[in-house]
Design a protein around this motif. Structure first.
Motif, mmCIF file in Angstrom:
data_model
loop_
_atom_site.group_PDB
_atom_site.id
_atom_site.type_symbol
_atom_site.label_atom_id
_atom_site.label_comp_id
_atom_site.label_asym_id
_atom_site.label_seq_id
_atom_site.Cartn_x
_atom_site.Cartn_y
_atom_site.Cartn_z
ATOM 1 N N GLN A 48 5.376 -1.619 -4.547
ATOM 2 C CA GLN A 48 4.203 -0.757 -4.553
ATOM 3 C C GLN A 48 4.470 0.453 -5.436
ATOM 4 O O GLN A 48 5.617 0.820 -5.696
ATOM 5 N N GLN A 49 3.395 1.064 -5.866
ATOM 6 C CA GLN A 49 3.482 2.224 -6.730
ATOM 7 C C GLN A 49 4.295 3.338 -6.078
ATOM 8 O O GLN A 49 5.074 4.015 -6.741
ATOM 9 N N SER A 81 -2.681 -5.894 -2.974
ATOM 10 C CA SER A 81 -1.780 -6.397 -1.936
ATOM 11 C C SER A 81 -2.565 -7.207 -0.919
ATOM 12 O O SER A 81 -3.614 -6.775 -0.448
ATOM 13 N N ALA A 82 -2.064 -8.379 -0.578
ATOM 14 C CA ALA A 82 -2.709 -9.209 0.442
ATOM 15 C C ALA A 82 -2.569 -8.565 1.822
ATOM 16 O O ALA A 82 -3.444 -8.693 2.673
ATOM 17 N N ALA A 83 -1.465 -7.847 2.030
ATOM 18 C CA ALA A 83 -1.203 -7.229 3.326
ATOM 19 C C ALA A 83 -1.993 -5.937 3.527
ATOM 20 O O ALA A 83 -2.363 -5.600 4.650
ATOM 21 N N ARG A 86 -5.651 -1.554 0.262
ATOM 22 C CA ARG A 86 -5.642 -0.260 -0.426
ATOM 23 C C ARG A 86 -4.472 -0.136 -1.390
ATOM 24 O O ARG A 86 -4.482 0.687 -2.287
ATOM 25 N N ALA A 87 -3.447 -0.948 -1.173
ATOM 26 C CA ALA A 87 -2.221 -0.847 -1.971
ATOM 27 C C ALA A 87 -2.239 -1.845 -3.124
ATOM 28 O O ALA A 87 -2.872 -2.891 -3.047
ATOM 29 N N SER A 88 -1.540 -1.475 -4.171
ATOM 30 C CA SER A 88 -1.365 -2.368 -5.318
ATOM 31 C C SER A 88 0.101 -2.747 -5.431
ATOM 32 O O SER A 88 0.990 -1.943 -5.136
#
Length: 137
Positions: A48-49, A81-83, A86-88
């Motif tokens: 993640q970033q 992100s599949a989980a 909001r996340a990349s």
């Protein structure tokens, strides 16, 4: 001999960074910060970033700008992100992977440049000192 340790560390870091950044731009057509980020993403695909920001000691706006520039330079791509929607997650592109492979021998050459001027014992002392600073602060 100047014995102002903090000053010398600061000046050495700046001079080394500027020198390597200039060489990376000339030889690899990318700034050293992007290449450092690329190596991290290659070793941690799908990171993640925020993980990359922590690894490079960058704040949120700094990492956002860096990732955007790397995307524009086609070195990496963001995927949702599949989980956590909001996340990349960050992945190196084919061009990014190729650039990282080009970087390996260059890093070896830089490290060898230090090793050529110092004994193994001196290098061990410097490594111990630098790792102490990184862990302590």
């Amino acid at each position: 001999m100047d014995k102002r340790l903090f000053f010398l560390l600061n000046m050495a870091q700046r001079k080394l960074f500027n020198h390597v950044d200039k060489l990376c731009e000339q030889q690899l057509d990318a700034p050293v910060t992007q290449l450092a980020a690329l190596l991290y993403v290659c070793k941690q695909p799908g990171c993640q970033q925020k993980d990359l920001a922590q690894a490079l000691a960058l704040n949120k706006s700094g990492i956002t700008t860096l990732v955007r520039r790397m995307e524009n330079n086609q070195l990496l791509e963001r995927k949702s992100s599949a989980a956590d929607g909001r996340a990349s997650q960050l992945y190196a592109t084919a061009a990014g992977l190729q650039k990282a492979q080009q970087l390996g021998p260059y890093i070896d050459e830089l490290n060898q440049g230090f090793a050529d001027h110092f004994s193994d014992e001196e290098i061990t002392t410097v490594l111990k000192f630098l790792n102490f600073i990184i862990k302590r602060f």
